[in-house]
Scaffold this active site. Structure first.
Site, PDB file in Angstrom:
ATOM      1  N   TYR A   1       0.826  -1.217   0.000  1.00 50.58           N
ATOM      2  CA  TYR A   1       0.000   0.000   0.000  1.00 50.58           C
ATOM      3  C   TYR A   1       0.863   1.270   0.000  1.00 50.58           C
ATOM      4  CZ  TYR A   1      -3.051  -3.608   2.033  1.00 50.58           C
ATOM      5  OH  TYR A   1      -3.736  -4.761   2.295  1.00 50.58           O
TER       6      TYR A   1
ATOM      7  N   TYR B   1     -14.285  -4.912   4.070  1.00 49.59           N
ATOM      8  CA  TYR B   1     -12.990  -5.288   3.504  1.00 49.59           C
ATOM      9  C   TYR B   1     -12.736  -6.748   3.858  1.00 49.59           C
ATOM     10  CZ  TYR B   1      -8.008  -5.822   2.855  1.00 49.59           C
ATOM     11  OH  TYR B   1      -6.781  -6.288   2.464  1.00 49.59           O
TER      12      TYR B   1
ATOM     13  N   ASP C   1     -16.911 -12.921   8.447  1.00 48.14           N
ATOM     14  CA  ASP C   1     -15.462 -12.721   8.379  1.00 48.14           C
ATOM     15  C   ASP C   1     -15.025 -12.097   9.702  1.00 48.14           C
ATOM     16  OD1 ASP C   1     -12.906 -11.836   8.026  1.00 48.14           O
ATOM     17  OD2 ASP C   1     -13.248 -10.868   6.091  1.00 48.14           O
TER      18      ASP C   1
ATOM     19  N   LYS D   1      -5.518 -13.260  11.704  1.00 49.71           N
ATOM     20  CA  LYS D   1      -4.874 -12.246  12.548  1.00 49.71           C
ATOM     21  C   LYS D   1      -4.581 -12.720  13.972  1.00 49.71           C
ATOM     22  CE  LYS D   1      -6.516  -8.213   9.973  1.00 49.71           C
ATOM     23  NZ  LYS D   1      -5.336  -7.538   9.460  1.00 49.71           N
TER      24      LYS D   1
HETATM   25  N1  PMP Z   1     -10.757  -9.953   6.388  1.00 49.15           N
HETATM   26  C1  PMP Z   1     -10.683  -8.894   7.216  1.00 49.15           C
HETATM   27  C2  PMP Z   1     -11.911  -8.463   7.954  1.00 49.15           C
HETATM   28  C3  PMP Z   1      -9.485  -8.208   7.374  1.00 49.15           C
HETATM   29  O1  PMP Z   1      -9.417  -7.142   8.177  1.00 49.15           O
HETATM   30  C4  PMP Z   1      -8.340  -8.659   6.665  1.00 49.15           C
HETATM   31  C5  PMP Z   1      -6.990  -7.973   6.782  1.00 49.15           C
HETATM   32  N2  PMP Z   1      -6.958  -6.678   7.164  1.00 49.15           N
HETATM   33  C6  PMP Z   1      -8.464  -9.772   5.824  1.00 49.15           C
HETATM   34  C7  PMP Z   1      -9.693 -10.394   5.721  1.00 49.15           C
HETATM   35  C8  PMP Z   1      -7.287 -10.295   5.054  1.00 49.15           C
HETATM   36  O2  PMP Z   1      -6.381 -10.891   5.896  1.00 49.15           O
HETATM   37  P1  PMP Z   1      -4.843 -11.085   5.461  1.00 49.15           P
HETATM   38  O3  PMP Z   1      -4.242  -9.731   5.448  1.00 49.15           O
HETATM   39  O4  PMP Z   1      -4.277 -11.974   6.527  1.00 49.15           O
HETATM   40  O5  PMP Z   1      -4.857 -11.738   4.127  1.00 49.15           O
END
Ligand code: PMP
Length: 420
Positions: free
Chosen positions: A6, A134, A236, A265
């Site tokens: 980014y 996202y 998610d 995460k």
């Molecule tokens: N889903 C959500 C809600 C996220 O916040 C993120 C990452 N910020 C992801 C999926 C993607 O995860 P990663 O960066 O481990 O691929």
């Protein structure tokens, strides 16, 4: 040379170099110490260099660090699957591992799409999602994330999906605000349910898309409507899972079980990348049968990595044994107290839940230069667009939170002074 995420590399000058980290403190090569307010993109919830986790890793290292999960299992993966089934909402009984949140989301979407194919229900090939959500940077994940800076370069190759809007009014929205958004969802499902396989959402808090918070009643309605229209609900919880919103999982705010849940995460405490996609038995059963084609065709090399699973097991144990939900509650209180002193004509909204606070500024320009300013003043904070947020490790102290707010106050005072 390193290529940063980014980042417009032509504008990059000098980046700090990290030498060490302990708890919520970061030690830079130039001798500076910073307080970290965002826990390595919200993952390092137990702090850096956590002794209990370090010990657990060392123990596993003596046996082996990784072995392919194809056709063979091992204790860390077996145990973690069991633990995830135990701690997540009732009914999510099957666990598929992968190596990052985005891939976990891809797997969730593949499961939802193939579920209907396996059941011989044709045409359910499209996806509904919430605006300003996202879900990751891979292709299908981009399709169900809003058309932000994250994916504009690929607009031409992304298949449009069905976009819905969260209710206004935040966590405590009025029944009317919720009803309006629910109506939009119901209208969409009524008209298009024959082609919609799933609804994907971040429960309660949409993080990277702007830190919007919505009412649990909307999540409950999404559960009811998806069931009614034979659409799978994917939660998610990559960002919200493991306590961030004040509950172990954000779905608990509405007491719902999604059909599929994605975790990442904090799952591996910011140590290594890993994700888990969980599904109900009803979903899982659709993949059973005589033919190879009805099986789930996915298998990342590092799925179920033994070190990752060991870290996750220790992380879950710590969350429970050390009463982290109470700590998160305390952090919430410390942040609430600090917010009393935050007042600026440039701040248009403040949103807070669990161990998360987001300050929305009237323009992204108001935050230009904030990250280096924060570093000069002893804090590691990186705004997203026009939102400055804190999502610290759960071990952060009141004094460290105060330190972060001191830096924010300095910045705001400077901004406001420019207008006067
Ligand atoms: N889903 C959500 C809600 C996220 O916040 C993120 C990452 N910020 C992801 C999926 C993607 O995860 P990663 O960066 O481990 O691929």
């Amino acid at each position: 040379m390193l290529w940063f995420p980014y980042t417009q590399m032509s504008k990059i000058k000098e980046v700090p170099v990290l030498k060490g980290a302990k708890g919520v403190e970061m030690y830079l090569a130039n001798g500076t110490t910073l307080v970290d307010g965002i826990a390595s993109w919200w993952s390092a919830v137990h702090g850096y260099n956590n002794e209990a986790i370090n010990e657990a890793i060392k123990g596993q290292l003596e046996h082996f660090s990784h072995f392919m999960l194809g056709g063979i299992a091992h204790q860390p993966a077996l145990q973690l699957a069991q633990e995830l089934v135990r701690v997540t909402p009732q009914g999510l009984n099957h666990v598929f591992f992968s190596d990052s949140g985005s891939v976990g989301v891809e797997i969730a979407l593949k499961i939802a799409l193939q579920y209907f194919k396996n059941k011989n229900i044709p045409h359910k090939t499209r996806i509904a999602y919430l605006r300003d959500g996202y879900h990751g940077d891979t292709f299908k994940a981009m399709e169900v994330s809003s058309d932000s800076d994250f994916n504009t370069a690929f607009a031409e190759v992304l298949t449009p999906q069905f976009e819905l809007h969260i209710p206004s009014g935040g966590f405590h929205a009025t029944p009317r605000q919720v009803a309006l958004a629910v109506q939009e969802m119901e209208d969409l499902f009524k008209k298009h349910h024959h082609e919609i396989a799933c609804l994907i959402l971040e429960p309660i808090v949409q993080c990277a898309g702007g830190f919007n918070i919505y009412a649990p009643e909307y999540l409950a309605a999404a559960r009811a409507l998806t069931t009614q229209y034979n659409i799978l609900l994917i939660a998610d919880e990559v960002a919200t899972g493991f306590g961030r919103t004040g509950k172990m999982f954000a779905c608990e705010h509405a007491s719902i079980t999604p059909d599929i849940m994605v975790l990442g995460k904090a799952l591996t405490a910011g140590y290594v990348g890993h994700a888990a996609t969980l599904a109900t038995t009803e979903v899982y059963n659709a993949f059973l049968g005589d033919s190879y084609e009805s099986a789930l065709m996915h298998g990342p090399t590092f799925m179920g990595n033994a070190l990752a699973c060991t870290i996750a097991l220790k992380g879950i144990a710590l969350l429970e044994q050390e009463n982290y939900l109470e700590k998160i509650n305390q952090i919430h209180g410390f942040i609430t107290a600090e917010l009393q002193n935050i007042n600026s004509q440039h701040i248009t909204a403040v949103r807070q839940i669990g161990a998360l606070v987001a300050l929305e500024f009237s323009s992204a320009k108001n935050l230009q230069g904030f990250a280096p300013f924060a570093q000069q003043n002893g804090a590691w904070l990186r705004p997203i667009g026009n939102v400055l947020y804190l999502m610290p490790a759960y071990i952060i102290s009141q004094a460290q939170i105060a330190q972060l707010f001191k830096v924010i106050t300095l910045w705001i005072n400077q901004l406001d002074a420019q207008v006067k």
